[in-house]
Scaffold this active site. Sequence first.
Site, PDB file in Angstrom:
ATOM      1  N   LYS A 242       0.863  -1.184   0.000  1.00 30.66           N
ATOM      2  CA  LYS A 242       0.000   0.000   0.000  1.00 30.66           C
ATOM      3  C   LYS A 242       0.907   1.244   0.000  1.00 30.66           C
ATOM      4  CE  LYS A 242      -4.241   0.314   2.044  1.00 30.66           C
ATOM      5  NZ  LYS A 242      -5.274   0.399   3.105  1.00 30.66           N
TER       6      LYS A 242
ATOM      7  N   GLU B 176     -18.696  -6.018  10.754  1.00 28.45           N
ATOM      8  CA  GLU B 176     -19.625  -5.293  11.637  1.00 28.45           C
ATOM      9  C   GLU B 176     -20.681  -6.227  12.224  1.00 28.45           C
ATOM     10  OE1 GLU B 176     -18.612  -4.255   8.694  1.00 28.45           O
ATOM     11  OE2 GLU B 176     -17.730  -2.275   9.019  1.00 28.45           O
TER      12      GLU B 176
ATOM     13  N   ARG C 269     -25.581  -2.996   7.688  1.00 29.72           N
ATOM     14  CA  ARG C 269     -25.417  -4.450   7.468  1.00 29.72           C
ATOM     15  C   ARG C 269     -25.453  -5.239   8.780  1.00 29.72           C
ATOM     16  NH1 ARG C 269     -19.729  -5.816   4.813  1.00 29.72           N
ATOM     17  NH2 ARG C 269     -20.890  -4.990   3.062  1.00 29.72           N
TER      18      ARG C 269
HETATM   19  C1  LIG Z   1     -18.534  -2.653   5.497  1.00 24.55           C
HETATM   20  C2  LIG Z   1     -17.368  -1.691   5.483  1.00 24.55           C
HETATM   21  N1  LIG Z   1     -16.720  -1.417   6.653  1.00 24.55           N
HETATM   22  C3  LIG Z   1     -15.697  -0.551   6.669  1.00 24.55           C
HETATM   23  C4  LIG Z   1     -15.299   0.098   5.523  1.00 24.55           C
HETATM   24  C5  LIG Z   1     -14.184   1.136   5.580  1.00 24.55           C
HETATM   25  N2  LIG Z   1     -13.056   0.748   4.737  1.00 24.55           N
HETATM   26  C6  LIG Z   1     -12.824   1.285   3.560  1.00 24.55           C
HETATM   27  S1  LIG Z   1     -11.495   0.661   2.813  1.00 24.55           S
HETATM   28  C7  LIG Z   1     -11.148  -0.308   4.154  1.00 24.55           C
HETATM   29  C8  LIG Z   1      -9.946  -1.186   4.185  1.00 24.55           C
HETATM   30  C9  LIG Z   1     -10.041  -2.220   3.081  1.00 24.55           C
HETATM   31  O1  LIG Z   1      -8.895  -3.053   3.159  1.00 24.55           O
HETATM   32  P1  LIG Z   1      -8.526  -3.934   1.893  1.00 24.55           P
HETATM   33  O2  LIG Z   1      -9.725  -4.633   1.390  1.00 24.55           O
HETATM   34  O3  LIG Z   1      -7.376  -4.761   2.291  1.00 24.55           O
HETATM   35  O4  LIG Z   1      -8.124  -2.866   0.771  1.00 24.55           O
HETATM   36  P2  LIG Z   1      -6.822  -1.932   0.748  1.00 24.55           P
HETATM   37  O5  LIG Z   1      -7.264  -0.597   1.260  1.00 24.55           O
HETATM   38  O6  LIG Z   1      -5.777  -2.587   1.581  1.00 24.55           O
HETATM   39  O7  LIG Z   1      -6.428  -1.883  -0.704  1.00 24.55           O
HETATM   40  C10 LIG Z   1     -12.116  -0.157   5.120  1.00 24.55           C
HETATM   41  C11 LIG Z   1     -12.137  -0.873   6.414  1.00 24.55           C
HETATM   42  C12 LIG Z   1     -16.016  -0.206   4.336  1.00 24.55           C
HETATM   43  N3  LIG Z   1     -15.716   0.419   3.173  1.00 24.55           N
HETATM   44  N4  LIG Z   1     -17.012  -1.090   4.345  1.00 24.55           N
HETATM   45 MG   LIG Z   2      -5.396  -4.505   2.156  1.00 27.23          MG
END
Ligand SMILES: Cc1ncc(C[n+]2csc(CCOP(=O)(O)OP(=O)(O)O)c2C)c(N)n1
Ligand SMILES: [Mg+2]
Length: 637
Positions: A283, A367, A395
């Site tokens: 990242k 969640e 959700r």
């Molecule tokens: C249901 C839900 N909870 C929390 C979030 C907040 N959120 C946005 S991106 C993220 C992290 C996602 O991690 P990953 O799938 O590994 O993607 P990366 O950012 O590492 O590319 C979170 C927790 C969300 N979008 N949806």
């Molecule tokens: Mg990730």
Amino acid sequence: MGILETIKDPLDVKRLEAGQLPALAEEIRDVLVSTVAKTAGHLGPNLGVVELTIALHRVFDSPRDPILFDTGHQSYVHKLLTGRAERFGTLRQEGGLSGYPSRAESEHDFIENSHASTVLSYADGLAKAFVLGGETDRTVVALIGDGALTGGMAWEALNNIAGRKDLPLIIVVNDNGRSYSPTIGGLASHLSSLRMTQGYEHVLELVKNNLGRVPVVGTPLYDTLHGMKKGLKDILTPQAMFEDLGLKYVGPIDGHDEGAVEAALRRARGFRGPVIVHVLTRKGNGYAHAENHDEDCFHSPQPFDVETGEERPRPHSWTNVFGDEMVKIGAERTDVVAITAAMLHPTGLAAFAEAYPDRTYDVGIAEQHALTSAAGLAFGGLHPVVAVYATFLNRAFDQLLMDVALHRQPVTVVLDRAGVTGDDGPSHNGMWDLSLLQVVPGLSVAAPRDGARLRELLAEAVRIEDGPTVVRFPKGALPADVDAVGKLGEMDVLRAGDADVLLVAVGPMAEICLEAATLLDAQGISATVVDPRWVKPLDKALVLAASAHRLVAVVEDNGRVGGVGDAVARLLRDADVDVPVRTYGVPQRFLDHAKRAKILSDVGLTGQDLARQITEAVARRSQVMESHPARLVHPTD
Ligand SMILES: Cc1ncc(C[n+]2csc(CCOP(=O)(O)OP(=O)(O)O)c2C)c(N)n1
Ligand SMILES: [Mg+2]
Ligand SMILES: CC(=O)[C@@H](O)[C@H](O)COP(=O)(O)O
């Protein structure tokens, strides 16, 4: 002319020579950094998928081969390669490019919902549709992050996908070891074991150089790796995890080696049935300030200085007040524990976690699990505080209803980003909670109007032990504290007026209600402004107050349907108080991305608009009373 400006369509990406791709990747990184430095947005995630996205568009034929993104915050590179480079400077601006896929923007975009862990379910359905339609020459590509893989829906989908050997589906796991913070849980430690293992560089090299010979089915892959390099025998490749699900696995692949990713994708494409391609990325890759950013690798920075990486200072926010108050409560109440769903810093729980690490649980992007685990913690005599963004509570509604409220468990849910959030588009607005929560028996809901009330109401909420409580507040800067000038039951009177209008201000709407009351004065309309503080259950004193006014106006930063306004109307109806109730809130529709303040202004949630609308409502009311005086007997003061 740079290469990127020649890319009008994925076909232009396919036409490039392999030797041009590093230059293209560099140009893309430059555009990402320079643009997000101005607009804010998801820089870290997108810097991590530059080579991966280039490879995807060189191997597959979007949109015939749909490329689906989980959460969608990492789709900027996809946008740059699908004809939107010229508009990229409008990112996340009103009328400009969305920060997520947008069907209105492009035929190459599919999923607009920014809620994580959904992509595999969409992909399962779409692949089944291709099979049913005989479109066996089309492939569905689903990109999911390691964080999104911690969400339950992803495993529900994998369970279904694994049962179908005929699905034309390629799942690309973008494993950067992080959600916002390092990804948690057993799955993550399994995936990250690979990173920690000494020889993983060799594994990447090995797989890359022998991809043609390395069979994709789990066991032979494992034996092959074993056979080739005794020294790697203890390599933990996660193929075992996916192999147990009956899924073919290719990887791990160095996600910043475009040639290796391309080769792996081509190989995966050659197989029938669902295949997992496990890609290791970083990242923030390619921009040192993001790579080395200790909190979240510039997951979603404010505007920043490109040279120094210095972000524009964030204003003192609701989240800051919540975080500070939680540390104080944690000191007084050892039974209070905190739960985050992979958003420790964004929800303000980092300080609590530092002070009380054993009383802080990061459950991943889960969640639903968070709420029911909280019910379990409460069964065990604790008082959990679950901090989530309001939109993500949607959700976990059944878990709140049936696992927490049905058992009358003392769980406090703190909803940050409640109301209009704006920049992150329609699926991020927290405009449904006050409607959903109305139907939960035994649940109490507080809406603080400022920081002082947030501290008060949070302290009150964690003292309620005979049922669940919710405290909700908006994104961003705190307003100035507004002190009450009196009380009506438990409600704060913010402005005493005569019998014309009773303005019920929900949470931060107090500010514009006071502005409106001042403007109404100039129209000869006298308004009383009250802040209920607890909007569920409503204070019975509201009945008496309403009966002494000609009109009740409820103002809330929530959808207009089924929120506090409707609850007030029902309360008065049940009490046979015949005073009209007007609800001023967010229209019940999906709102395009724009700044919060602009959206609130567009939907009439400003002091001026309120004053104008209430003036019109009072005039209409007077006409009705003049034309049908017999119909309405107005109680004397
Ligand atoms: C249901 C839900 N909870 C929390 C979030 C907040 N959120 C946005 S991106 C993220 C992290 C996602 O991690 P990953 O799938 O590994 O993607 P990366 O950012 O590492 O590319 C979170 C927790 C969300 N979008 N949806
Ligand atoms: Mg990730
Ligand atoms: C994609 C996602 O869900 C979050 O990263 C979102 O961008 C929240 O942004 P804020 O934390 O700035 O409200």
